[in-house]
Design a protein around this motif. Structure first.
Motif, PDB file in Angstrom:
ATOM      1  N   MET A 157       0.679  -1.303   0.044  1.00 50.30           N
ATOM      2  CA  MET A 157      -0.123  -0.108  -0.221  1.00 50.30           C
ATOM      3  C   MET A 157       0.840   1.391   0.026  1.00 50.30           C
ATOM      4  O   MET A 157       0.596   2.164  -0.649  1.00 50.30           O
ATOM      5  N   SER A 158       1.990   1.065   0.577  1.00 52.87           N
ATOM      6  CA  SER A 158       2.853   2.465   0.812  1.00 52.87           C
ATOM      7  C   SER A 158       3.512   2.524  -0.661  1.00 52.87           C
ATOM      8  O   SER A 158       3.554   3.728  -1.022  1.00 52.87           O
ATOM      9  N   ILE A 159       3.896   1.476  -1.452  1.00 51.55           N
ATOM     10  CA  ILE A 159       4.584   1.918  -2.520  1.00 51.55           C
ATOM     11  C   ILE A 159       3.595   2.321  -3.439  1.00 51.55           C
ATOM     12  O   ILE A 159       3.949   3.315  -4.337  1.00 51.55           O
ATOM     13  N   SER A 160       2.291   1.813  -3.709  1.00 49.25           N
ATOM     14  CA  SER A 160       1.343   2.135  -4.401  1.00 49.25           C
ATOM     15  C   SER A 160       1.040   3.737  -4.271  1.00 49.25           C
ATOM     16  O   SER A 160       0.820   4.573  -5.219  1.00 49.25           O
ATOM     17  N   SER A 161       0.794   4.095  -2.818  1.00 52.16           N
ATOM     18  CA  SER A 161       0.438   5.530  -2.735  1.00 52.16           C
ATOM     19  C   SER A 161       1.647   6.437  -3.171  1.00 52.16           C
ATOM     20  O   SER A 161       1.520   7.429  -3.595  1.00 52.16           O
ATOM     21  N   LEU A 162       2.822   5.815  -2.841  1.00 54.51           N
ATOM     22  CA  LEU A 162       4.090   6.779  -3.287  1.00 54.51           C
ATOM     23  C   LEU A 162       4.247   6.815  -4.789  1.00 54.51           C
ATOM     24  O   LEU A 162       4.534   8.127  -5.166  1.00 54.51           O
ATOM     25  N   VAL A 163       3.990   5.716  -5.577  1.00 55.03           N
ATOM     26  CA  VAL A 163       3.866   5.898  -6.964  1.00 55.03           C
ATOM     27  C   VAL A 163       2.981   6.934  -7.338  1.00 55.03           C
ATOM     28  O   VAL A 163       3.065   7.782  -8.387  1.00 55.03           O
ATOM     29  N   GLY A 164       1.513   6.871  -6.664  1.00 55.31           N
ATOM     30  CA  GLY A 164       0.341   7.735  -7.038  1.00 55.31           C
ATOM     31  C   GLY A 164       0.981   9.090  -7.008  1.00 55.31           C
ATOM     32  O   GLY A 164       0.533  10.105  -7.777  1.00 55.31           O
ATOM     33  N   LYS A 165       1.469   9.556  -5.639  1.00 53.78           N
ATOM     34  CA  LYS A 165       1.981  10.899  -5.456  1.00 53.78           C
ATOM     35  C   LYS A 165       3.047  11.329  -6.498  1.00 53.78           C
ATOM     36  O   LYS A 165       3.046  12.537  -7.007  1.00 53.78           O
ATOM     37  N   LEU A 166       4.006  10.602  -6.807  1.00 60.27           N
ATOM     38  CA  LEU A 166       4.965  11.024  -7.759  1.00 60.27           C
ATOM     39  C   LEU A 166       4.398  11.134  -9.210  1.00 60.27           C
ATOM     40  O   LEU A 166       4.772  11.977  -9.870  1.00 60.27           O
ATOM     41  N   SER A 167       3.414  10.422  -9.529  1.00 54.31           N
ATOM     42  CA  SER A 167       2.493  10.520 -10.822  1.00 54.31           C
ATOM     43  C   SER A 167       2.074  11.895 -10.853  1.00 54.31           C
ATOM     44  O   SER A 167       2.136  12.587 -11.771  1.00 54.31           O
ATOM     45  N   PHE A 168       1.116  12.073  -9.651  1.00 54.09           N
ATOM     46  CA  PHE A 168       0.507  13.547  -9.609  1.00 54.09           C
ATOM     47  C   PHE A 168       1.545  14.542  -9.652  1.00 54.09           C
ATOM     48  O   PHE A 168       1.066  15.823 -10.181  1.00 54.09           O
ATOM     49  N   GLY A 169       2.550  14.555  -8.956  1.00 56.72           N
ATOM     50  CA  GLY A 169       3.732  15.488  -8.995  1.00 56.72           C
ATOM     51  C   GLY A 169       4.058  15.621 -10.251  1.00 56.72           C
ATOM     52  O   GLY A 169       4.230  17.185 -10.710  1.00 56.72           O
ATOM     53  N   ALA A 170       4.420  14.735 -11.031  1.00 57.98           N
ATOM     54  CA  ALA A 170       5.033  15.044 -12.303  1.00 57.98           C
ATOM     55  C   ALA A 170       3.683  15.871 -13.243  1.00 57.98           C
ATOM     56  O   ALA A 170       4.130  16.584 -14.119  1.00 57.98           O
ATOM     57  N   ILE A 171       2.614  15.110 -13.264  1.00 56.58           N
ATOM     58  CA  ILE A 171       1.675  15.902 -13.848  1.00 56.58           C
ATOM     59  C   ILE A 171       1.228  17.095 -13.573  1.00 56.58           C
ATOM     60  O   ILE A 171       1.136  17.897 -14.541  1.00 56.58           O
ATOM     61  N   GLY A 172       1.457  17.488 -12.347  1.00 54.75           N
ATOM     62  CA  GLY A 172       1.251  18.877 -11.685  1.00 54.75           C
ATOM     63  C   GLY A 172       2.367  19.911 -12.299  1.00 54.75           C
ATOM     64  O   GLY A 172       2.138  20.978 -12.509  1.00 54.75           O
ATOM     65  N   SER A 173       3.707  19.212 -12.092  1.00 52.32           N
ATOM     66  CA  SER A 173       4.752  20.033 -12.806  1.00 52.32           C
ATOM     67  C   SER A 173       4.565  20.335 -14.186  1.00 52.32           C
ATOM     68  O   SER A 173       4.904  21.454 -14.845  1.00 52.32           O
ATOM     69  N   ARG A 174       3.979  19.234 -14.968  1.00 48.77           N
ATOM     70  CA  ARG A 174       3.950  19.404 -16.277  1.00 48.77           C
ATOM     71  C   ARG A 174       2.847  20.736 -16.752  1.00 48.77           C
ATOM     72  O   ARG A 174       3.040  21.428 -17.694  1.00 48.77           O
ATOM     73  N   SER A 175       1.689  20.536 -15.997  1.00 52.77           N
ATOM     74  CA  SER A 175       0.425  21.772 -15.938  1.00 52.77           C
ATOM     75  C   SER A 175       1.193  23.082 -15.829  1.00 52.77           C
ATOM     76  O   SER A 175       0.906  23.994 -16.344  1.00 52.77           O
ATOM     77  N   VAL A 176       1.976  23.126 -14.738  1.00 55.17           N
ATOM     78  CA  VAL A 176       2.602  24.506 -14.242  1.00 55.17           C
ATOM     79  C   VAL A 176       3.594  24.842 -15.417  1.00 55.17           C
ATOM     80  O   VAL A 176       3.590  26.136 -15.902  1.00 55.17           O
ATOM     81  N   SER A 177       4.237  24.191 -15.894  1.00 55.88           N
ATOM     82  CA  SER A 177       5.363  24.328 -17.076  1.00 55.88           C
ATOM     83  C   SER A 177       4.469  24.751 -18.368  1.00 55.88           C
ATOM     84  O   SER A 177       4.748  25.891 -19.000  1.00 55.88           O
ATOM     85  N   ALA A 178       3.422  24.055 -18.629  1.00 61.08           N
ATOM     86  CA  ALA A 178       2.564  24.373 -19.718  1.00 61.08           C
ATOM     87  C   ALA A 178       1.704  25.823 -19.582  1.00 61.08           C
ATOM     88  O   ALA A 178       1.841  26.590 -20.452  1.00 61.08           O
ATOM     89  N   ALA A 179       1.136  26.020 -18.265  1.00 60.55           N
ATOM     90  CA  ALA A 179       0.726  27.481 -18.094  1.00 60.55           C
ATOM     91  C   ALA A 179       1.879  28.481 -18.184  1.00 60.55           C
ATOM     92  O   ALA A 179       1.604  29.490 -18.741  1.00 60.55           O
ATOM     93  N   ALA A 180       3.051  28.157 -17.461  1.00 59.33           N
ATOM     94  CA  ALA A 180       3.942  29.284 -17.874  1.00 59.33           C
ATOM     95  C   ALA A 180       4.451  29.590 -19.254  1.00 59.33           C
ATOM     96  O   ALA A 180       4.601  30.886 -19.508  1.00 59.33           O
TER      97      ALA A 180
END
Length: 337
Positions: free
Chosen positions: A14-37
């Motif tokens: 469960m911890s590994i799954s949660s961690l993977v999810g957070k990393l994926s969300f962070g990558a998507i969020g970072s890409r969104s911020v970069s696209a907006a900028a």
């Protein structure tokens, strides 16, 4: 004992799954911020390219009736600089002017000449006075946008044309003559001839979309009482206007003294040829002298009549007629405007 490793394995999964999810969300969020900028930077670049004047031309953003705008107009035309004027009525200027200033990197104007903002004025309260100086400066007019650089106020435009004014003479015109004359002339306008204030906002030459800007001007007046704020900013209340005539006379005395020894004001200390002092003094005294060419065609003839300003103004103007400095302004407009 046999179940314990299974629980540990489950928890670990469960911890590994949660961690993977957070990393994926962070990558998507970072890409969104970069696209907006990237989209923001691209939009700014395109807007600057779209709104910047064509090569060899300047963009003058103005209140068409302002004597400081007249100083910038005359400076540009004196040196043969082509320009397009963007006229902005009071009210809508609070949205349009900061947009242009920030878009072209002008930032906040350090010049003001609004006597209601000085500590000595003791002006009545208004929301505009409560704004930080930076925000008020973002609404400062006029300014000029060029192809390779921009100019923050009328004095920098005058300097750009190669004409000079001494610091002392500039201070006299900027902080004494211009605001005092505006106080004196516009007190009557706001109290007895408000139609003048409204009609003069749009200037004379046609501008696409001005009808909409004037609708906005009227809406701002109804909702925010802009003219009430202007009375405070221009220090148009009785106790503030009382000394305006004497201050204007003092400035004309200084000009008379220089002109008693020289043909021109030059840089403000006298000279043998038309200079920055002649242009600046004439432009900023224009609303008192009312020469036919005042405004360079943007102020209609019906506005350049002393009757618009009341009996006190007419009497004061009569006192100045015949003085060297008063006649000098008329001559400068005839010969150089």
């Amino acid at each position: 004992p046999g179940e314990r490793p299974q629980r540990i394995r489950h928890t670990s999964n469960m911890s590994i799954s949660s961690l993977v999810g957070k990393l994926s969300f962070g990558a998507i969020g970072s890409r969104s911020v970069s696209a907006a900028a990237l989209a923001t930077i691209t939009s700014i670049f395109l807007l600057r390219k779209l709104l910047r004047p064509e090569p060899g031309c300047h963009l003058l953003v103005s209140l068409p009736y302002s004597h400081f705008v007249e100083l910038a107009r005359w400076s540009l035309s004196m040196r043969g600089h082509k320009y397009v004027e963007i006229k902005v009525p009071l009210g809508p200027h609070t949205l349009i002017v900061p947009f242009y200033r920030l878009l072209f990197g002008l930032g906040s104007s350090s010049k003001s000449s609004l006597p209601g903002l000085t500590p000595e004025a003791k002006a009545v309260w208004s929301p505009l006075q409560m704004q930080p100086r930076f925000l008020r400066g973002l609404m400062g007019l006029p300014f000029v946008v060029g192809n390779d650089r921009s100019y923050n106020d009328s004095w920098s435009v005058l300097k750009m044309t190669g004409m000079t004014v001494t610091p002392d003479f500039q201070l006299l015109l900027d902080e004494v003559l211009a605001p005092s004359l505006r106080q004196f002339a516009y007190t009557h306008i706001f109290e007895h001839n408000f139609e003048f204030y409204r009609d003069i906002q749009s200037g004379v030459s046609p501008q696409r979309g001005m009808w909409f800007l004037m609708l906005c001007h009227d809406a701002f007046e109804r909702v925010f009482f802009v003219s009430t704020f202007m009375k405070s900013l221009l220090a148009l209340h009785a106790h503030q206007v009382a000394g305006a005539q004497d201050r204007v006379l003092g400035c004309f005395d200084v000009a008379d003294e220089v002109l008693s020894k020289h043909k021109f004001l030059g840089d403000g200390t006298g000279g043998d040829a038309f200079g920055g002092g002649d242009l600046a003094f004439s432009a900023l005294a224009g609303w008192l002298v009312l020469p036919e060419k005042f405004g360079g065609g943007e102020i209609g003839a019906r506005f350049l009549k002393e009757e618009n300003f009341g009996e006190t103004f007419i009497e004061f103007r009569a006192r100045l007629k015949g003085r060297a400095s008063f006649e000098h302004v008329a001559k400068m407009y005839d010969a150089y405007r």
